[in-house]
Motif scaffolding. Sequence first.
Motif, PDB file in Angstrom:
ATOM      1  N   ASP A 194      -5.019  -1.449   4.516  1.00 16.75           N
ATOM      2  CA  ASP A 194      -4.412  -2.534   3.736  1.00 16.75           C
ATOM      3  C   ASP A 194      -3.587  -3.465   4.613  1.00 16.75           C
ATOM      4  OD1 ASP A 194      -5.660  -1.627   1.474  1.00 16.75           O
ATOM      5  OD2 ASP A 194      -3.905  -0.611   0.663  1.00 16.75           O
ATOM      6  N   ALA A 195      -2.961  -2.929   5.646  1.00  6.85           N
ATOM      7  CA  ALA A 195      -2.230  -3.770   6.597  1.00  6.85           C
ATOM      8  C   ALA A 195      -3.204  -4.685   7.329  1.00  6.85           C
ATOM      9  CB  ALA A 195      -1.448  -2.913   7.587  1.00  6.85           C
ATOM     10  N   LEU A 196      -4.330  -4.134   7.771  1.00  8.47           N
ATOM     11  CA  LEU A 196      -5.347  -4.946   8.444  1.00  8.47           C
ATOM     12  C   LEU A 196      -5.910  -6.016   7.516  1.00  8.47           C
ATOM     13  CD1 LEU A 196      -7.219  -2.130  10.413  1.00  8.47           C
ATOM     14  CD2 LEU A 196      -5.722  -3.905  11.361  1.00  8.47           C
ATOM     15  N   THR A 197      -6.167  -5.637   6.276  1.00 11.57           N
ATOM     16  CA  THR A 197      -6.686  -6.594   5.295  1.00 11.57           C
ATOM     17  C   THR A 197      -5.669  -7.692   5.019  1.00 11.57           C
ATOM     18  OG1 THR A 197      -8.056  -4.900   4.267  1.00 11.57           O
ATOM     19  CG2 THR A 197      -7.581  -6.858   2.947  1.00 11.57           C
ATOM     20  N   GLY A 198      -4.416  -7.319   4.815  1.00 14.73           N
ATOM     21  CA  GLY A 198      -3.365  -8.307   4.563  1.00 14.73           C
ATOM     22  C   GLY A 198      -3.217  -9.276   5.712  1.00 14.73           C
ATOM     23  N   GLY A 199      -3.244  -8.763   6.929  1.00 13.56           N
ATOM     24  CA  GLY A 199      -3.156  -9.626   8.109  1.00 13.56           C
ATOM     25  C   GLY A 199      -4.345 -10.558   8.219  1.00 13.56           C
ATOM     26  N   ALA A 200      -5.539 -10.032   7.956  1.00 16.43           N
ATOM     27  CA  ALA A 200      -6.754 -10.850   8.054  1.00 16.43           C
ATOM     28  C   ALA A 200      -6.782 -11.949   6.997  1.00 16.43           C
ATOM     29  CB  ALA A 200      -7.986  -9.956   7.923  1.00 16.43           C
ATOM     30  N   VAL A 201      -6.438 -11.607   5.765  1.00 18.36           N
ATOM     31  CA  VAL A 201      -6.452 -12.603   4.684  1.00 18.36           C
ATOM     32  C   VAL A 201      -5.406 -13.687   4.946  1.00 18.36           C
ATOM     33  CG1 VAL A 201      -5.968 -12.940   2.226  1.00 18.36           C
ATOM     34  CG2 VAL A 201      -7.428 -11.060   2.949  1.00 18.36           C
ATOM     35  N   ALA A 202      -4.221 -13.295   5.338  1.00 16.98           N
ATOM     36  CA  ALA A 202      -3.161 -14.275   5.604  1.00 16.98           C
ATOM     37  C   ALA A 202      -3.529 -15.177   6.774  1.00 16.98           C
ATOM     38  CB  ALA A 202      -1.835 -13.565   5.872  1.00 16.98           C
ATOM     39  N   THR A 203      -4.127 -14.605   7.805  1.00 11.26           N
ATOM     40  CA  THR A 203      -4.540 -15.409   8.959  1.00 11.26           C
ATOM     41  C   THR A 203      -5.643 -16.385   8.571  1.00 11.26           C
ATOM     42  OG1 THR A 203      -3.967 -13.588  10.431  1.00 11.26           O
ATOM     43  CG2 THR A 203      -5.377 -15.309  11.334  1.00 11.26           C
ATOM     44  N   SER A 219       0.823  -1.206   0.000  1.00 11.98           N
ATOM     45  CA  SER A 219       0.000   0.000   0.000  1.00 11.98           C
ATOM     46  C   SER A 219       0.860   1.260   0.000  1.00 11.98           C
ATOM     47  CB  SER A 219      -0.918  -0.005   1.210  1.00 11.98           C
ATOM     48  OG  SER A 219      -1.816   1.077   1.164  1.00 11.98           O
ATOM     49  N   ALA A 220       1.915   1.245   0.791  1.00  4.49           N
ATOM     50  CA  ALA A 220       2.797   2.414   0.864  1.00  4.49           C
ATOM     51  C   ALA A 220       3.480   2.689  -0.474  1.00  4.49           C
ATOM     52  CB  ALA A 220       3.838   2.220   1.958  1.00  4.49           C
ATOM     53  N   VAL A 221       3.829   1.626  -1.183  1.00  8.82           N
ATOM     54  CA  VAL A 221       4.477   1.789  -2.486  1.00  8.82           C
ATOM     55  C   VAL A 221       3.486   2.312  -3.520  1.00  8.82           C
ATOM     56  CG1 VAL A 221       5.513   0.515  -4.409  1.00  8.82           C
ATOM     57  CG2 VAL A 221       6.282   0.086  -2.078  1.00  8.82           C
ATOM     58  N   ASN A 222       2.254   1.806  -3.498  1.00  5.46           N
ATOM     59  CA  ASN A 222       1.250   2.177  -4.498  1.00  5.46           C
ATOM     60  C   ASN A 222       0.462   3.424  -4.130  1.00  5.46           C
ATOM     61  OD1 ASN A 222       1.781   0.008  -6.198  1.00  5.46           O
ATOM     62  ND2 ASN A 222       0.460  -1.339  -5.007  1.00  5.46           N
ATOM     63  N   ASN A 223       0.541   3.852  -2.912  1.00  2.00           N
ATOM     64  CA  ASN A 223      -0.317   4.895  -2.396  1.00  2.00           C
ATOM     65  C   ASN A 223       0.533   5.727  -1.452  1.00  2.00           C
ATOM     66  OD1 ASN A 223      -2.525   6.293  -1.315  1.00  2.00           O
ATOM     67  ND2 ASN A 223      -3.787   4.464  -1.183  1.00  2.00           N
ATOM     68  N   GLY A 224       0.001   6.591  -0.724  1.00  2.00           N
ATOM     69  CA  GLY A 224       0.760   7.304   0.284  1.00  2.00           C
ATOM     70  C   GLY A 224      -0.135   7.671   1.441  1.00  2.00           C
ATOM     71  N   ASN A 225      -1.405   7.410   1.255  1.00  6.52           N
ATOM     72  CA  ASN A 225      -2.419   7.755   2.240  1.00  6.52           C
ATOM     73  C   ASN A 225      -2.271   6.875   3.479  1.00  6.52           C
ATOM     74  OD1 ASN A 225      -4.853   7.866   3.708  1.00  6.52           O
ATOM     75  ND2 ASN A 225      -5.988   8.446   1.863  1.00  6.52           N
ATOM     76  N   LYS A 226      -2.048   7.499   4.617  1.00  2.00           N
ATOM     77  CA  LYS A 226      -1.804   6.746   5.850  1.00  2.00           C
ATOM     78  C   LYS A 226      -2.984   5.863   6.237  1.00  2.00           C
ATOM     79  CE  LYS A 226       1.396  10.131   7.657  1.00  2.00           C
ATOM     80  NZ  LYS A 226       1.637  11.199   8.624  1.00  2.00           N
TER      81      LYS A 226
END
Length: 140
Positions: free
Chosen positions: A122-131, A109-116
Amino acid sequence: MPRSSFAKVDVVIDTGSPLLDRTVDGFFKIGTVAATRAVAEDAYHIAKRGTISTKNVEESLKKMCKEGAYWGTVAGVYAGMEYGVKRIRGTSDWKNAMIGGALTGALVSAVNNGNKDKIVMDALTGGAVATAAEFISYLN
């Protein structure tokens, strides 16, 4: 539960570094799936139109390479992150997938975007999907 497969290809990657091995393996496996999906989607659209041209083939190849490279990179980053977290924590459990997924989601997300806010989501989504994927793998 019985398992069957249409085709199985075993490829061993040995770079001498377990981290790099997992990263490259993830890149190739998921990159191949993404490229195949792109080709199948384009083949469907071409068949639906009933015509094919050199331009269609060129566009399809470009899309195949772009999708394969993008998703392969994301998968490679995730595989490397999960392995790194496992090494740092010294244990193998579902938390490695969660942390690796969250780190990967944030990084992509940081590479493709910059919005905090988007990076956090996206971090929450990535963690949820991986879990979720990790828990599903326990069912087999």
